[in-house]
Design a protein around this motif. Sequence first.
Motif, PDB file in Angstrom:
ATOM      1  N   ASN A 149      -2.406  13.038   5.344  1.00 44.27           N
ATOM      2  CA  ASN A 149      -2.669  13.375   3.944  1.00 44.27           C
ATOM      3  C   ASN A 149      -2.450  12.153   3.043  1.00 44.27           C
ATOM      4  N   ASP A 150      -1.292  11.514   3.190  1.00 47.18           N
ATOM      5  CA  ASP A 150      -0.939  10.383   2.323  1.00 47.18           C
ATOM      6  C   ASP A 150      -1.869   9.186   2.548  1.00 47.18           C
ATOM      7  N   ILE A 151      -2.182   8.907   3.815  1.00 45.27           N
ATOM      8  CA  ILE A 151      -3.058   7.770   4.107  1.00 45.27           C
ATOM      9  C   ILE A 151      -4.493   8.055   3.649  1.00 45.27           C
ATOM     10  N   SER A 152      -4.982   9.267   3.927  1.00 40.88           N
ATOM     11  CA  SER A 152      -6.334   9.642   3.527  1.00 40.88           C
ATOM     12  C   SER A 152      -6.494   9.549   2.015  1.00 40.88           C
ATOM     13  N   TRP A 153      -5.500  10.058   1.287  1.00 44.56           N
ATOM     14  CA  TRP A 153      -5.573  10.033  -0.180  1.00 44.56           C
ATOM     15  C   TRP A 153      -5.495   8.612  -0.715  1.00 44.56           C
ATOM     16  N   SER A 154      -4.547   7.812  -0.191  1.00 42.25           N
ATOM     17  CA  SER A 154      -4.348   6.462  -0.725  1.00 42.25           C
ATOM     18  C   SER A 154      -5.551   5.559  -0.454  1.00 42.25           C
ATOM     19  N   VAL A 155      -6.145   5.687   0.747  1.00 43.11           N
ATOM     20  CA  VAL A 155      -7.318   4.873   1.069  1.00 43.11           C
ATOM     21  C   VAL A 155      -8.497   5.296   0.190  1.00 43.11           C
ATOM     22  N   ALA A 156      -8.666   6.602   0.001  1.00 40.05           N
ATOM     23  CA  ALA A 156      -9.749   7.089  -0.860  1.00 40.05           C
ATOM     24  C   ALA A 156      -9.544   6.618  -2.297  1.00 40.05           C
ATOM     25  N   PHE A 157      -8.291   6.667  -2.761  1.00 42.19           N
ATOM     26  CA  PHE A 157      -8.010   6.247  -4.134  1.00 42.19           C
ATOM     27  C   PHE A 157      -8.283   4.754  -4.313  1.00 42.19           C
ATOM     28  N   SER A 158      -8.051   3.976  -3.243  1.00 39.15           N
ATOM     29  CA  SER A 158      -8.341   2.547  -3.323  1.00 39.15           C
ATOM     30  C   SER A 158      -9.843   2.296  -3.431  1.00 39.15           C
ATOM     31  N   MET A 159     -10.654   3.269  -2.968  1.00 39.57           N
ATOM     32  CA  MET A 159     -12.099   3.128  -3.090  1.00 39.57           C
ATOM     33  C   MET A 159     -12.539   3.184  -4.546  1.00 39.57           C
ATOM     34  N   TYR A 160     -11.731   3.823  -5.391  1.00 41.00           N
ATOM     35  CA  TYR A 160     -12.035   3.814  -6.828  1.00 41.00           C
ATOM     36  C   TYR A 160     -12.071   2.376  -7.339  1.00 41.00           C
ATOM     37  N   SER A 161     -11.107   1.555  -6.856  1.00 43.20           N
ATOM     38  CA  SER A 161     -11.057   0.147  -7.269  1.00 43.20           C
ATOM     39  C   SER A 161     -12.274  -0.613  -6.753  1.00 43.20           C
ATOM     40  N   VAL A 162     -12.731  -0.242  -5.539  1.00 42.03           N
ATOM     41  CA  VAL A 162     -13.931  -0.875  -4.985  1.00 42.03           C
ATOM     42  C   VAL A 162     -15.131  -0.576  -5.877  1.00 42.03           C
ATOM     43  N   ILE A 163     -15.246   0.693  -6.283  1.00 46.99           N
ATOM     44  CA  ILE A 163     -16.363   1.097  -7.143  1.00 46.99           C
ATOM     45  C   ILE A 163     -16.304   0.359  -8.479  1.00 46.99           C
ATOM     46  N   MET A 164     -15.126   0.354  -9.113  1.00 47.44           N
ATOM     47  CA  MET A 164     -14.974  -0.329 -10.396  1.00 47.44           C
ATOM     48  C   MET A 164     -15.178  -1.834 -10.236  1.00 47.44           C
ATOM     49  N   GLY A 165     -14.759  -2.364  -9.073  1.00 51.73           N
ATOM     50  CA  GLY A 165     -14.891  -3.795  -8.824  1.00 51.73           C
ATOM     51  C   GLY A 165     -16.332  -4.262  -8.794  1.00 51.73           C
ATOM     52  N   HIS A 166     -17.245  -3.364  -8.417  1.00 50.76           N
ATOM     53  CA  HIS A 166     -18.661  -3.724  -8.364  1.00 50.76           C
ATOM     54  C   HIS A 166     -19.382  -3.437  -9.682  1.00 50.76           C
ATOM     55  N   MET A 167     -18.620  -3.019 -10.698  1.00 48.48           N
ATOM     56  CA  MET A 167     -19.220  -2.734 -11.997  1.00 48.48           C
ATOM     57  C   MET A 167     -18.869  -3.794 -13.035  1.00 48.48           C
ATOM     58  N   GLY A 168     -18.277  -4.897 -12.567  1.00 49.26           N
ATOM     59  CA  GLY A 168     -18.025  -6.009 -13.468  1.00 49.26           C
ATOM     60  C   GLY A 168     -16.555  -6.312 -13.659  1.00 49.26           C
ATOM     61  N   THR A 169     -16.282  -7.554 -14.035  1.00 54.06           N
ATOM     62  CA  THR A 169     -14.888  -7.995 -14.209  1.00 54.06           C
ATOM     63  C   THR A 169     -14.206  -7.293 -15.376  1.00 54.06           C
ATOM     64  N   ASP A 170     -14.968  -6.904 -16.391  1.00 55.21           N
ATOM     65  CA  ASP A 170     -14.373  -6.206 -17.544  1.00 55.21           C
ATOM     66  C   ASP A 170     -13.781  -4.864 -17.112  1.00 55.21           C
TER      67      ASP A 170
END
Length: 455
Positions: free
Chosen positions: A251-272
């Motif tokens: 549960n903890d690993i699945s959630w934390s890895v998925a939550f880190s994908m939010y940063s991946v998504i935002m990271g591809h939308m620009g430095t701002d």
Amino acid sequence: MMKKSTKANSVFYSRIFRLVLPIVVQNLLSAAVSSADVVMLNYVGQSSISAVSLASQYASVLFMVFYGLGTGATMLCAQYYGKGDMRAIQIVEGIAMRFSLAISFVFAGMALAAPEMMMKLFTNDPELIAIGASYLRWMSICYVCWGITEVYLAVLRSIGRVVVSTMMNVLAFSLNILLNAVFIFGLFGAPQLGAEGVAIATASSRLIELLACFIVSFMSKDIKLDFRYLFVSSKALFSDFVKLSLPALGNDISWSVAFSMYSVIMGHMGTDAVAANSFVVVVRNFGTILCFGTASAGGILLGNLIGENKLEEARQGAKELMKLTVITGFIGGLIILAATPFVLKYADLSDQAMHYLKYMLLINTYYVMGAAVNTTLIAGVFRAGGDSRFGFICDTVDMWCYAVPLGFFAAFVLKLPVMWVYFLLCTDEFVKWPWVIRHYRSGKWLNNITRDNIN
């Protein structure tokens, strides 16, 4: 009957407040240490910050592993403490320690033997690899110490020794910050080691924390840090531990890895977007400290009640815990709202990033409530009753079948504006409310998982 219920609630609130305060202090100090590393390395150079940030990903993985193992131990130990079976608690501690030591020795061995290979998984930059490899070699000591202390402190928290556990963390965190300054900047005649100094400071503080745990164990009349229990066999408790801890760990690993994908998504939308989100994460972490502290304390207390076979008291306690959760979630939102003008005043970002930052913070003023309710129920109430499987399934489906695909679809297929993508990502906690609340009301989570025969 009303007086009896009021008295029971008064006792519940008294007990939970004694548990919440030390946990909140502990979480605050943990956040302070992370902030101190970044602030001090800022004076060393960007390469040091980047290398340590990448190398620290291994510690983040280990933290989730130890947290999952600690959760499995806590679920069992809290109930056995309510039952008064101290021998079962020691055996569970030994079982959890077997797993934590095996995993920490693997990480420590890799950090000593092949730190460059570990760094190459994250970067091809020779400078970052060299800095990170030096950091990882020293951190190998920390991994082993951490594997022992995290399990022992989790067991102490499960039997209500939260103050002792917190004092151990206060010692480690305070030493970490002090030694960071000494070894990074070369204070008091010490060599100026930069990023390597961060690792030495962390390893030294964890080693001292482990020694302090042995002292506490020596003075304790019941729960000892006794390695002899590593070799005590109990098929029943081993089976129970695996059945409870593996879903919690997943549960903890699945959630934390998925939550880190939010940063991946935002990271591809620009430095701002990335810059704004980095500030938001820090502010949100402070806004959720009280909520998550309440969830941890509530889980321990409910586990004790269930172990005592006071199931109706536990059911009533869960209701009171939910009321507290709503209050702390509201307070968390107010903290973020109050911090917003200060963050906007001192953040040195572009105009576009500042625009993102403002509205991201406003979204988080209510997002905290969703996180508070789900964390209290999934990680607190349900796990107190030995139900870690529901959370694993619920979070995995919510994050990997809804939130992450929705974020990628909105960002890269529909190409929606940054704020719309961020808003959609922040619906993840509220989407699972109907299922989580329904499971809570069903009472299926309320189980006494202790055994009379632990052979």
